[in-house]
Design an enzyme around this catalytic site. Structure first.
Site, short mmCIF file in Angstrom:
data_model
loop_
_atom_site.label_atom_id
_atom_site.label_comp_id
_atom_site.label_asym_id
_atom_site.label_seq_id
_atom_site.Cartn_x
_atom_site.Cartn_y
_atom_site.Cartn_z
N LYS B 86 0.57 3.18 2.13
CA LYS B 86 -0.43 3.06 3.06
C LYS B 86 -0.65 2.19 4.07
O LYS B 86 -0.21 0.96 3.71
CB LYS B 86 -1.99 2.87 2.06
CG LYS B 86 -3.19 2.97 2.73
CD LYS B 86 -4.40 2.77 1.84
CE LYS B 86 -5.53 3.25 2.27
NZ LYS B 86 -6.83 2.97 1.50
N SER B 155 -9.90 6.27 1.73
CA SER B 155 -9.05 5.99 3.29
C SER B 155 -7.64 6.20 3.03
O SER B 155 -6.59 5.78 3.93
CB SER B 155 -9.50 4.48 3.58
OG SER B 155 -9.04 3.63 2.53
N SER B 179 -11.30 5.04 -2.79
CA SER B 179 -10.13 5.48 -1.87
C SER B 179 -8.74 5.93 -2.45
O SER B 179 -8.04 6.24 -1.30
CB SER B 179 -9.97 4.45 -0.60
OG SER B 179 -11.24 4.19 -0.01
#
Lengths: 465, 465
Positions: B86, B155, B179
């Site tokens: 990420k 996210s 997330s």
């Protein structure tokens, strides 16, 4: 330029007692600031407390404060207070270089949460004070204001020295092992190392024991700085933050104090031991009961856990810092000290289980501390193992001195326990300051402040030549 | 390109089961990587999971891994595993742009602690996956692999979508509110949100609830990624870190599960409710006892505390982020979304006491959770409030959609409780994945993994059209 230190006659610079004159117009924050700048001009060539000064910005802030007092509308109890910021914390108007050449010229133009809060409260942010490299033990150029051949302590070297040399009434330091209380004690300041998480560290989360705290010339200024920050930016992420009244708590006499030896006792020089025993006698003479390890198994148990504090904290902090330092060394290793690299090598030899074991030791110590909570009002011990040591600098080709900014052996316990402590300038040994500290349970910051105020006001200091 | 999702037939990409063929020389990590790169070439134009790929670096790492298997000396159980990171986490060989234009071109060349550990274990770090802006709710370009008109969740949008589209077997996500678990559930992945502090966040300390965790196509790969990181870089500063065996725990059947409704129950669509009730029936049919709030006052009490989780976490996290975001907005406000600015404004209207109250609420919820610890083996609930919502993009001149990456309402409880949870792809609603999660007490990560493995192996998934 340096003075032989006598706690009975040394007059620290104070601020809170000038506020009435700002309110009645007989004095102004601007003229107070000018007095600080004059002292800096006089003392800084020897003391070397500052990395950078923002005189223009400070004058502008002091003028704005002067106007607010004229209007009868100061922003807080510290409106107009000149304050210096340890150079680990970011400031929007000055570079942040962290005592490390790898950060030379680093200028992120951010305000740390504490700095932001200080500006909101009207304080005058005057300059960035020297820190040992990256908050570790590799020293900066600052000298002890009472003897330039000695260290001011570290890592909050410049903050401690700036207050001790009357350049400013207050400065922000930070502590992980012993970096607020030790330099303050070597320099004759008062200082608060708050309960862990008491003051918001903002973006700089650093390690699991790092704290921000104020150095000051008096307990009143120390408390006002801490609580005005806490009012605005609160505590650390996940922490409840500093509790207490919005004005310095009234002096309060403790009934009973636990005398802690810590691991430092065994290495204390004879004169400092005599000084501390003298101080304890003065406390007893004032009617305070002292409890010692020989009489109370729970105190003995706590002593047994905190005697390991240097080793426990010496495992925890380097491990927690290792990513930041490994990345820095990979990128700019030529600008990082050998002392920091040696600490990194030690951390990188640890396993996650080594770290986990240290965390469990720390938790066990915290439980042992909680268990003595109602034995006494607080604990008292030295703040440093005697006067600040001589520091002639590293010698090329020789092994590195292990602790050039002094030993944190009397400070790692309160850091490990997350406990609030206040150092009090109550002793002089060989003409140099030596501090004593009072330590409470978590969240008793205001209570320790009240005790410190009473002890400083009422107990005779001790001098040993 | 997108597929109608059927959990009975969907074949996720897996890695652990290929290791024997690497060891016997019938296959290689390099050829496994090439398969991933082919899928990326095929799916990426629609899915848009990646911010940047490092194909050359990945091939080099895969070749090195191939050689190690040839030599019979793989570094770990995940040697040769392709993994995506990420884009909140720093990587030394790719930029770190955090889904925010203010960080365009940002290239700190550091490895985050987890990334460092993955490389030490021989994993092949393939690319940086899209995150919602700064880990918040302002979406990036990624689409849901099962329907490009829908969000993949956030996210950890890109990490979820990269695994779901078989581009890689595993990816690292992060969760503060929801997330990891939410995007994994919208995308049909398994994923672990570890006990708070389980996986070292390195320099990126972020907030008091943020965690790193793996997305994967199977429980075995999920666990191996987590434990191989934890073995090398340990837990967060001050935390004990992830506990568990060095190979994926064997499937274990839970005897008793608590069914948690959470605040999400009230907003669940009918089809998803039917699907979840069907899943609960399948669990009961397998002999598992289910406990519900109506029968147990302590479950009712926990439900009452976690129903406030969205509000509590909605106060805590923006407050903790406010220094970083205020500094960023001050410096580069034109590159920060209006959605992030609205969150910042809300945080800046809070006082330290508001934050303190939220922390006390969180602690009360944790005590309520601890109190049900021996009522059952674990708790089960949905991982998301139905299938991934449609996301056509913001419309100029219209109010901003509040949750374009979906609602974390089923996730804020485990985040607030610091509790480990594993999401399992066990439902399909309207042709889209919907996950169910199993949640345990702190440090029961391995136990939840064992239960998840059993449930995925033994319980029939549920489809509702």
């Amino acid at each position: 330029m340096s003075e032989h230190y006598d706690p009975r006659t040394f007059q620290a610079l104070t601020f809170h007692d000038k506020v009435p004159s700002f309110l009645d117009g007989s004095d102004t924050p601007r003229s107070y600031l000018e007095q600080c700048l004059e002292t800096i001009a006089e003392r800084e060539p020897e003391v070397k407390a500052y990395v950078v000064l923002n005189e223009d910005g400070a004058r502008e802030a002091a003028d704005a404060s002067t106007q607010r007092y004229k209007d009868g509308k100061p922003l807080s109890t510290i409106d107009g207070l000149p304050i210096s910021i340890k150079d680990l914390l970011e400031t929007k108007d000055m570079p942040t270089q962290m005592g490390c050449e790898a950060y030379a010229g680093n200028f992120p133009t951010n305000d740390n949460a504490a700095v932001w809060a200080l500006r909101e409260a009207g304080a005058v942010v005057l300059g960035k004070t020297v820190t040992a490299e990256l908050g570790g033990s590799h020293p900066g150029p600052t000298t002890n204001p009472f003897d330039p051949s000695r260290t001011p302590g570290g890592s909050s070297s410049g903050s401690a020295a700036a207050v001790a040399s009357r350049m400013v009434p207050t400065a922000i330091g930070t502590q992980v092992g012993g970096s607020i209380i030790r330099p303050a004690a070597f320099c004759g300041n008062v200082a608060l190392k708050p309960t862990q998480g008491g003051i918001n560290r903002g973006e700089r989360q650093a390690t699991s024991m790092s704290t921000h705290g104020p150095h000051a010339g008096c307990v009143e200024d120390m408390w006002q700085v801490a609580i005005e920050i806490a009012k605005r930016s609160g505590g650390d992420r996940g922490a409840l933050g500093l509790f207490g009244p919005m004005t310095a708590p009234a002096a309060a006499k403790p009934d009973t104090l636990i005398v802690l030896e810590t691991a430092g006792w065994a290495m204390l020089d004879d004169k400092s031991k005599i000084a501390f025993e003298g101080l304890l006698e003065n406390l007893q003479r004032a009617g305070i009961t002292l409890l010692r390890r020989v009489d109370y198994p729970l105190i003995e148990k706590l002593e047994q856990t905190i005697v390991e504090a240097p080793a426990i904290t010496g495992n925890i902090t380097p491990w927690e810092n290792r990513w930041a330092q490994r990345n820095l060394v990979n990128l700019k290793g030529e600008f990082v000290s050998e002392r920091a690299k040696a600490t990194l090598a030690k951390a990188e030899a640890m396993t996650p289980d080594d770290y986990r074991a240290a965390i469990l030791d720390r938790e066990a110590a915290q439980r042992a501390h909680a268990a003595i909570g109602n034995l006494a009002d607080a604990a008292i011990t030295l703040s440093c193992p005697g006067p600040a040591p001589l520091w002639p600098g590293d010698i090329q080709g020789q092994p590195l001195a292990p602790r050039p900014t002094g030993d944190a052996i009397f400070n790692t316990p309160s850091s490990m326990l997350f406990a609030p402590c206040v150092t009090m300038p109550l002793m002089s040994v060989g003409g140099m300051p030596v501090g004593a500290q009072i330590m409470g349970q978590q969240h008793e910051d205001a209570r320790m402040t009240a005790f410190a105020r009473w002890i400083i006001d009422e107990i005779d200091p001790v001098l040993v030549d």
